[in-house]
Design an enzyme around this catalytic site. Structure first.
Site, PDB file in Angstrom:
ATOM      1  N   GLN A  87       0.925  -0.388  -4.802  1.00 54.42           N
ATOM      2  CA  GLN A  87      -0.370   0.280  -4.970  1.00 54.42           C
ATOM      3  C   GLN A  87      -0.192   1.779  -4.833  1.00 54.42           C
ATOM      4  OE1 GLN A  87      -2.068   1.712  -2.045  1.00 54.42           O
ATOM      5  NE2 GLN A  87      -3.701   2.563  -3.308  1.00 54.42           N
TER       6      GLN A  87
ATOM      7  N   LYS B 111      -7.235  -0.539 -10.078  1.00 52.90           N
ATOM      8  CA  LYS B 111      -7.936  -1.235  -8.999  1.00 52.90           C
ATOM      9  C   LYS B 111      -9.160  -0.423  -8.586  1.00 52.90           C
ATOM     10  CE  LYS B 111      -7.225  -2.738  -4.204  1.00 52.90           C
ATOM     11  NZ  LYS B 111      -8.189  -1.816  -3.556  1.00 52.90           N
TER      12      LYS B 111
ATOM     13  N   TYR C  59      -1.890   5.789  -4.887  1.00 48.71           N
ATOM     14  CA  TYR C  59      -2.918   6.830  -4.942  1.00 48.71           C
ATOM     15  C   TYR C  59      -2.286   8.037  -5.630  1.00 48.71           C
ATOM     16  CZ  TYR C  59      -5.817   4.460  -1.399  1.00 48.71           C
ATOM     17  OH  TYR C  59      -6.604   3.571  -0.711  1.00 48.71           O
TER      18      TYR C  59
ATOM     19  N   THR D  40      -5.246   2.810  -7.511  1.00 51.77           N
ATOM     20  CA  THR D  40      -6.598   2.758  -6.957  1.00 51.77           C
ATOM     21  C   THR D  40      -7.424   3.889  -7.539  1.00 51.77           C
ATOM     22  OG1 THR D  40      -5.926   1.662  -4.917  1.00 51.77           O
ATOM     23  CG2 THR D  40      -7.963   2.937  -4.846  1.00 51.77           C
TER      24      THR D  40
ATOM     25  N   HIS E  23     -13.300  -1.666  -2.831  1.00 44.77           N
ATOM     26  CA  HIS E  23     -12.512  -1.137  -1.710  1.00 44.77           C
ATOM     27  C   HIS E  23     -12.896  -1.820  -0.395  1.00 44.77           C
ATOM     28  CE1 HIS E  23      -9.526   2.170  -1.463  1.00 44.77           C
ATOM     29  NE2 HIS E  23      -9.738   2.059  -0.173  1.00 44.77           N
TER      30      HIS E  23
ATOM     31  N   ARG F  86     -11.723 -14.900   2.042  1.00 44.73           N
ATOM     32  CA  ARG F  86     -11.121 -15.242   3.335  1.00 44.73           C
ATOM     33  C   ARG F  86     -10.452 -16.604   3.335  1.00 44.73           C
ATOM     34  NH1 ARG F  86     -11.760 -10.712   3.412  1.00 44.73           N
ATOM     35  NH2 ARG F  86     -12.793  -9.356   4.927  1.00 44.73           N
TER      36      ARG F  86
ATOM     37  N   SER G 118       0.817  -1.206   0.000  1.00 51.30           N
ATOM     38  CA  SER G 118       0.000   0.000   0.000  1.00 51.30           C
ATOM     39  C   SER G 118       0.856   1.263   0.000  1.00 51.30           C
ATOM     40  CB  SER G 118      -0.904   0.007   1.237  1.00 51.30           C
ATOM     41  OG  SER G 118      -1.575   1.242   1.369  1.00 51.30           O
TER      42      SER G 118
END
Length: 269
Positions: free
Chosen positions: A107, A209, A109, A135, A233, A268, A81
């Site tokens: 990832q 994403k 932003y 994202t 998200h 999961r 992230s």
């Protein structure tokens, strides 16, 4: 654990996968079976990557470093992230030499300060990350009522270390009748034009994403995305978006195998 608003999407993400049913066939010859899959020029041992999650040192002092080592040991890919609590270079140094690891992606932003974004992209490329995951579904944070009621704040020593030095955008005085959301916060939101700009900065493939609509999947294809990730998200941005297990088939059908389609949210086991 919390999602946006009434957390409907958060709950339905898990339920949708649980409602899928298998239709097994028997007495088939299974010699040579495997879970390998090609992805962006690599062959993965299995089609599993760790989705980007912020501030992992909230859970354990080793944070992202421990997650990266666990992923490498199991041959899973890792998407780090932007809001990691560990420097992107530290994570890459720890695992990029592991022979059997999965892909190492970063990832991103897009920040209002585009010079800062350019530098962040260059850092990720220099550190050995193999793709950028942009994202696109969170131009503003979701209305996370559970976090707000709890009064959550990051504890001392845990912060988005990769964003150090980023200055907030200058205040934009609102005129009468203007919206604090549309005429201020969203003035810096990325658009399709920014995809070409981002691709011009780097030799790395760029995946988008947060694709949930087939029309956006088609636009991603037209704008040169290397792949799309069907994601809402985790139900933490816009509540009542359908679960990703239900959104996935239409996106796959739209791109028709022209680019890879990944999915997250509610998985999961």
């Amino acid at each position: 654990n919390g999602g946006a608003a009434d957390e409907i999407t958060l709950r339905e993400n898990q339920q949708a996968w649980q409602h899928l049913r298998l239709a097994p066939r028997v007495l088939q010859r299974l010699q040579g079976g495997h879970t390998r899959v090609p992805l962006l020029g690599r062959t993965l041992a299995h089609p599993i990557l760790i989705a980007p999650m912020a501030y992992q040192r909230l859970a354990h002092p080793h944070g992202e470093l421990a997650t990266a080592l666990a992923a490498a040991a199991l041959g899973a890919g890792l998407v780090l992230s932007t809001q990691a609590s560990t420097a992107l270079e530290e994570v890459a140094r720890l695992v990029r030499g592991e022979v059997d690891r999965g892909p190492l992606w970063f990832q991103l932003y897009l920040q209002p300060d585009r010079a800062f974004t350019r530098e962040l992209v260059q850092r990720a490329e220099a550190a050995g990350y193999e793709a950028l995951v942009l994202t696109v579904d969170a131009p503003v944070s979701g209305v996370r009522d559970r976090e707000r009621r709890a009064g959550f704040v990051l504890p001392p020593g845990i912060f988005a270390v990769n964003l150090q030095g980023l200055r907030p955008p200058p205040a934009n005085p609102l005129q009468p009748g203007q919206s604090a959301l549309f005429d201020d916060l969203l003035m810096h939101a990325p658009s399709w034009d920014d995809i070409a700009w981002l691709r011009s900065l780097t030799r790395l493939p760029v995946l988008l994403k947060g694709i949930t609509h087939p029309a956006d999947a088609q636009l991603a294809l037209e704008h040169g995305a290397a792949g799309v990730i069907v994601s809402n998200h985790g139900g933490r941005t816009l509540d009542t978006v359908p679960p990703t297990a239900e959104l996935l088939p239409a996106v796959v059908q739209t791109v028709g195998g022209a680019l890879p389609v990944l999915v997250d949210g509610g998985i999961r086991r």
